[in-house]
Structure formats: structure tokens, C-alpha cells
Write a protein that holds these residues in place. Structure first.
Motif, PDB file in Angstrom:
ATOM      1  N   GLY A   1     -11.758   7.843   4.819  1.00 52.58           N
ATOM      2  CA  GLY A   1     -12.155   6.595   5.453  1.00 52.58           C
ATOM      3  C   GLY A   1     -11.225   6.285   6.612  1.00 52.58           C
ATOM      4  O   GLY A   1     -10.022   6.092   6.430  1.00 52.58           O
ATOM      5  N   VAL A   2     -11.760   6.275   7.834  1.00 52.50           N
ATOM      6  CA  VAL A   2     -10.941   6.036   9.014  1.00 52.50           C
ATOM      7  C   VAL A   2     -10.383   4.612   8.978  1.00 52.50           C
ATOM      8  O   VAL A   2     -11.132   3.650   8.816  1.00 52.50           O
ATOM      9  CB  VAL A   2     -11.778   6.246  10.294  1.00 52.50           C
ATOM     10  N   VAL A   3      -9.068   4.481   9.131  1.00 59.80           N
ATOM     11  CA  VAL A   3      -8.417   3.169   9.103  1.00 59.80           C
ATOM     12  C   VAL A   3      -7.962   2.825  10.515  1.00 59.80           C
ATOM     13  O   VAL A   3      -6.865   3.196  10.938  1.00 59.80           O
ATOM     14  CB  VAL A   3      -7.227   3.159   8.123  1.00 59.80           C
ATOM     15  N   LEU A   4      -8.827   2.174  11.259  1.00 61.27           N
ATOM     16  CA  LEU A   4      -8.536   1.793  12.635  1.00 61.27           C
ATOM     17  C   LEU A   4      -8.830   0.306  12.828  1.00 61.27           C
ATOM     18  O   LEU A   4      -9.624  -0.271  12.093  1.00 61.27           O
ATOM     19  CB  LEU A   4      -9.402   2.603  13.615  1.00 61.27           C
ATOM     20  N   HIS A   5      -8.196  -0.281  13.834  1.00 58.90           N
ATOM     21  CA  HIS A   5      -8.444  -1.680  14.176  1.00 58.90           C
ATOM     22  C   HIS A   5      -9.384  -1.700  15.375  1.00 58.90           C
ATOM     23  O   HIS A   5      -9.017  -1.262  16.479  1.00 58.90           O
ATOM     24  CB  HIS A   5      -7.131  -2.390  14.501  1.00 58.90           C
ATOM     25  N   ASP A   6     -10.581  -2.209  15.171  1.00 59.53           N
ATOM     26  CA  ASP A   6     -11.607  -2.143  16.205  1.00 59.53           C
ATOM     27  C   ASP A   6     -11.227  -2.865  17.492  1.00 59.53           C
ATOM     28  O   ASP A   6     -11.753  -2.551  18.566  1.00 59.53           O
ATOM     29  CB  ASP A   6     -12.931  -2.717  15.677  1.00 59.53           C
ATOM     30  N   ALA A   7     -10.312  -3.837  17.425  1.00 60.55           N
ATOM     31  CA  ALA A   7      -9.940  -4.621  18.601  1.00 60.55           C
ATOM     32  C   ALA A   7      -8.821  -3.968  19.413  1.00 60.55           C
ATOM     33  O   ALA A   7      -8.435  -4.477  20.470  1.00 60.55           O
ATOM     34  CB  ALA A   7      -9.528  -6.034  18.197  1.00 60.55           C
ATOM     35  N   LEU A   8      -8.295  -2.835  18.933  1.00 60.70           N
ATOM     36  CA  LEU A   8      -7.233  -2.126  19.653  1.00 60.70           C
ATOM     37  C   LEU A   8      -7.800  -0.902  20.353  1.00 60.70           C
ATOM     38  O   LEU A   8      -8.737  -0.267  19.873  1.00 60.70           O
ATOM     39  CB  LEU A   8      -6.122  -1.681  18.689  1.00 60.70           C
ATOM     40  N   THR A   9      -7.213  -0.554  21.492  1.00 64.94           N
ATOM     41  CA  THR A   9      -7.620   0.659  22.192  1.00 64.94           C
ATOM     42  C   THR A   9      -6.987   1.881  21.528  1.00 64.94           C
ATOM     43  O   THR A   9      -6.082   1.755  20.685  1.00 64.94           O
ATOM     44  CB  THR A   9      -7.171   0.629  23.663  1.00 64.94           C
ATOM     45  N   VAL A  10      -7.448   3.051  21.934  1.00 61.06           N
ATOM     46  CA  VAL A  10      -6.847   4.299  21.446  1.00 61.06           C
ATOM     47  C   VAL A  10      -5.361   4.322  21.791  1.00 61.06           C
ATOM     48  O   VAL A  10      -4.516   4.642  20.946  1.00 61.06           O
ATOM     49  CB  VAL A  10      -7.566   5.518  22.060  1.00 61.06           C
TER      50      VAL A  10
ATOM     51  N   THR B   1     -15.535  10.565  17.338  1.00 57.30           N
ATOM     52  CA  THR B   1     -14.346  10.259  18.141  1.00 57.30           C
ATOM     53  C   THR B   1     -13.340   9.444  17.335  1.00 57.30           C
ATOM     54  O   THR B   1     -12.123   9.625  17.464  1.00 57.30           O
ATOM     55  CB  THR B   1     -14.741   9.514  19.424  1.00 57.30           C
ATOM     56  N   ARG B   2     -13.821   8.562  16.491  1.00 55.59           N
ATOM     57  CA  ARG B   2     -12.918   7.820  15.595  1.00 55.59           C
ATOM     58  C   ARG B   2     -12.175   8.792  14.677  1.00 55.59           C
ATOM     59  O   ARG B   2     -10.986   8.630  14.407  1.00 55.59           O
ATOM     60  CB  ARG B   2     -13.706   6.798  14.775  1.00 55.59           C
ATOM     61  N   GLN B   3     -12.879   9.819  14.218  1.00 58.99           N
ATOM     62  CA  GLN B   3     -12.246  10.804  13.350  1.00 58.99           C
ATOM     63  C   GLN B   3     -11.206  11.624  14.126  1.00 58.99           C
ATOM     64  O   GLN B   3     -10.170  11.992  13.579  1.00 58.99           O
ATOM     65  CB  GLN B   3     -13.297  11.723  12.732  1.00 58.99           C
ATOM     66  N   LYS B   4     -11.465  11.894  15.396  1.00 61.10           N
ATOM     67  CA  LYS B   4     -10.476  12.586  16.222  1.00 61.10           C
ATOM     68  C   LYS B   4      -9.193  11.751  16.322  1.00 61.10           C
ATOM     69  O   LYS B   4      -8.085  12.289  16.236  1.00 61.10           O
ATOM     70  CB  LYS B   4     -11.038  12.839  17.619  1.00 61.10           C
ATOM     71  N   LEU B   5      -9.350  10.445  16.519  1.00 59.08           N
ATOM     72  CA  LEU B   5      -8.183   9.561  16.583  1.00 59.08           C
ATOM     73  C   LEU B   5      -7.474   9.520  15.236  1.00 59.08           C
ATOM     74  O   LEU B   5      -6.236   9.552  15.169  1.00 59.08           O
ATOM     75  CB  LEU B   5      -8.617   8.163  17.016  1.00 59.08           C
ATOM     76  N   ASN B   6      -8.232   9.452  14.177  1.00 59.92           N
ATOM     77  CA  ASN B   6      -7.680   9.468  12.825  1.00 59.92           C
ATOM     78  C   ASN B   6      -6.789  10.697  12.623  1.00 59.92           C
ATOM     79  O   ASN B   6      -5.666  10.608  12.103  1.00 59.92           O
ATOM     80  CB  ASN B   6      -8.849   9.487  11.827  1.00 59.92           C
ATOM     81  N   LEU B   7      -7.284  11.856  13.052  1.00 62.06           N
ATOM     82  CA  LEU B   7      -6.542  13.108  12.905  1.00 62.06           C
ATOM     83  C   LEU B   7      -5.302  13.116  13.793  1.00 62.06           C
ATOM     84  O   LEU B   7      -4.222  13.563  13.373  1.00 62.06           O
ATOM     85  CB  LEU B   7      -7.469  14.275  13.250  1.00 62.06           C
ATOM     86  N   THR B   8      -5.438  12.598  15.003  1.00 64.64           N
ATOM     87  CA  THR B   8      -4.300  12.549  15.927  1.00 64.64           C
ATOM     88  C   THR B   8      -3.174  11.686  15.373  1.00 64.64           C
ATOM     89  O   THR B   8      -1.991  12.047  15.455  1.00 64.64           O
ATOM     90  CB  THR B   8      -4.748  12.017  17.300  1.00 64.64           C
ATOM     91  N   LEU B   9      -3.524  10.545  14.791  1.00 66.35           N
ATOM     92  CA  LEU B   9      -2.508   9.658  14.219  1.00 66.35           C
ATOM     93  C   LEU B   9      -1.765  10.325  13.061  1.00 66.35           C
ATOM     94  O   LEU B   9      -0.576  10.085  12.854  1.00 66.35           O
ATOM     95  CB  LEU B   9      -3.161   8.353  13.743  1.00 66.35           C
ATOM     96  N   ALA B  10      -2.467  11.173  12.313  1.00 64.49           N
ATOM     97  CA  ALA B  10      -1.833  11.875  11.194  1.00 64.49           C
ATOM     98  C   ALA B  10      -0.915  13.001  11.657  1.00 64.49           C
ATOM     99  O   ALA B  10       0.017  13.385  10.951  1.00 64.49           O
ATOM    100  CB  ALA B  10      -2.903  12.435  10.257  1.00 64.49           C
TER     101      ALA B  10
END
Length: 201
Positions: free
Chosen positions: A69-78, A121-130
Motif C-alpha cells: 500500500g503506497v503511503v504518500l501525502h497527496d498534497a505534497l509534490t514528488v 508512477t506512485r509506485q515508482k515514488l514508493n520504490l524510490t523512497l525505499a
């Protein structure tokens, strides 16, 4: 990473019944299993997000965790996500994150809000953060979910590069995709890990 005698239950339902696992540096491994087999529970315990009822996990070096489950804040940019994690990890810059973004081909989204990104793309960011702190061990739960074919291939290139650089990569999925790319594969069934050729009927 060393795992010994992991047990976990939800009420009377025993999900893990004595998991043993040992992975050394330079390993690209996989765990597969049916939905509900306990794969996500296992990964949460390996990542320290969930405490097992019994047993222990020992990491030799830092680890990165990419949850299903991608844990991102929708109001923040990449970019804001990357800066937040850079600060939390005490990293001097975003060079490693930018390298991963180039490999996954989404650098042009850096100033986009997370809330408008596609699932892939959200999953790409998820992977990058990890990955951006260059962990010794990487724990991935359905990491290529939502990827198109090109990104899927790029993911495996990245995972192979990490393995060749001495990192440990554990990929958890409900299907045994591209098993030829893996150094080791286990099936999680009946609360235990079984070697790929020893799956219970």
C-alpha cells in the motif's frame, strides 16, 4: 538478514508457524504465496512494523521497506516527498534518489503533486523512497504493481544491479514471476516457507 522461528497469529488463526530464513549480501530472492497466506504479515515483521508472537529478525546493516500500500501525502509534490525522506534519513543530497528516478523514468514528475500521479508512477515514488538511502537490505511487497512492461523490465534491471553491488533484495508477490531472475525462491504455505520444488500439494 537472519530470521528464526517467527510465529504470528490473528486471534486463533495462526498465520506464521515457525519461519526460518537467512539471506546474505548479493542475493536476489523471492517469496510467493496465495492471497491470505501471510506474505504481508511476514514483511511487516521483517521491517519492524509488526511484532511477532515468537522468534526474532536480525538485520546486518540498514534496510529499506516498500509496502504494497503506497503511503504518500497527496498534497505534497514528488520533490517534497524526497526532501522529507532526505531530512529523516540525514542524507546530504538527493543524488541517489535522482539516479533511481532516471532508471524508472519519472524524473519529469518531480514537481507534480502525488495526488495526481497514476498508480504506476506512485509506485515508482514508493520504490524510490525505499531505496534512496542505499540500504543493505531491501524488502519489497508487490513492488511492480501498476508498472507497464517497460518499467517492469527496468525494475528487474535495478534489482539485479543492487544484487551485483552486494545488496540483499527480497521480493514478495502472489505470483512467481520471472523466477529465472532469482537466486532463491520460497513458497509461503501453511504458515511455513517451502523451497520452490517442495511446495505442499
Amino acid at each position: 538478514m537472519e530470521v528464526r522461528e517467527l510465529h504470528h497469529a490473528y486471534g486463533k488463526r495462526r498465520v506464521l508457524r515457525g519461519i526460518d530464513l537467512e539471506l546474505h549480501g548479493g542475493a536476489l530472492a523471492g517469496v510467493v504465496g496465495e492471497n491470505g497466506a501471510g506474505k504481508t504479515t511476514l514483511l511487516k515483521i521483517l521491517a519492524g512494523e509488526l511484532r511477532p508472537d515468537q522468534g526474532f529478525v536480525r538485520h546486518h546493516g540498514g534496510f529499506g521497506y516498500c509496502p504494497q500500500g503506497v503511503v504518500l501525502h497527496d498534497a505534497l509534490t514528488v520533490r517534497q516527498h524526497l526532501e522529507l525522506f532526505r531530512t529523516a534519513r540525514g542524507l546530504p543530497d538527493l543524488l541517489r534518489a535522482q539516479e533511481i528516478m532516471e532508471v524508472l523514468q519519472f524524473s519529469n514528475y518531480i514537481d507534480e503533486l502525488a495526488g495526481v500521479l497514476s498508480g504506476g508512477t506512485r509506485q515508482k515514488l514508493n520504490l524510490t523512497l525505499a531505496l534512496m538511502h542505499d540500504p543493505q537490505t531491501l524488502l519489497l511487497d508487490e513492488p511492480y504493481q501498476g508498472f507497464d512492461w517497460d518499467t517492469y523490465l527496468r525494475f528487474w534491471e535495478l534489482a539485479t544491479h543492487l544484487r551485483d553491488a552486494g545488496r540483499t533484495v527480497l521480493v514478495v508477490s502472489h505470483l512467481a514471476h520471472d523466477t529465472r531472475r532469482l537466486d532463491a525462491l520460497w513458497h509461503l504455505a501453511d504458515g511455513l516457507l517451502h523451497a520452490h520444488d517442495e511446495v505442499p500439494s
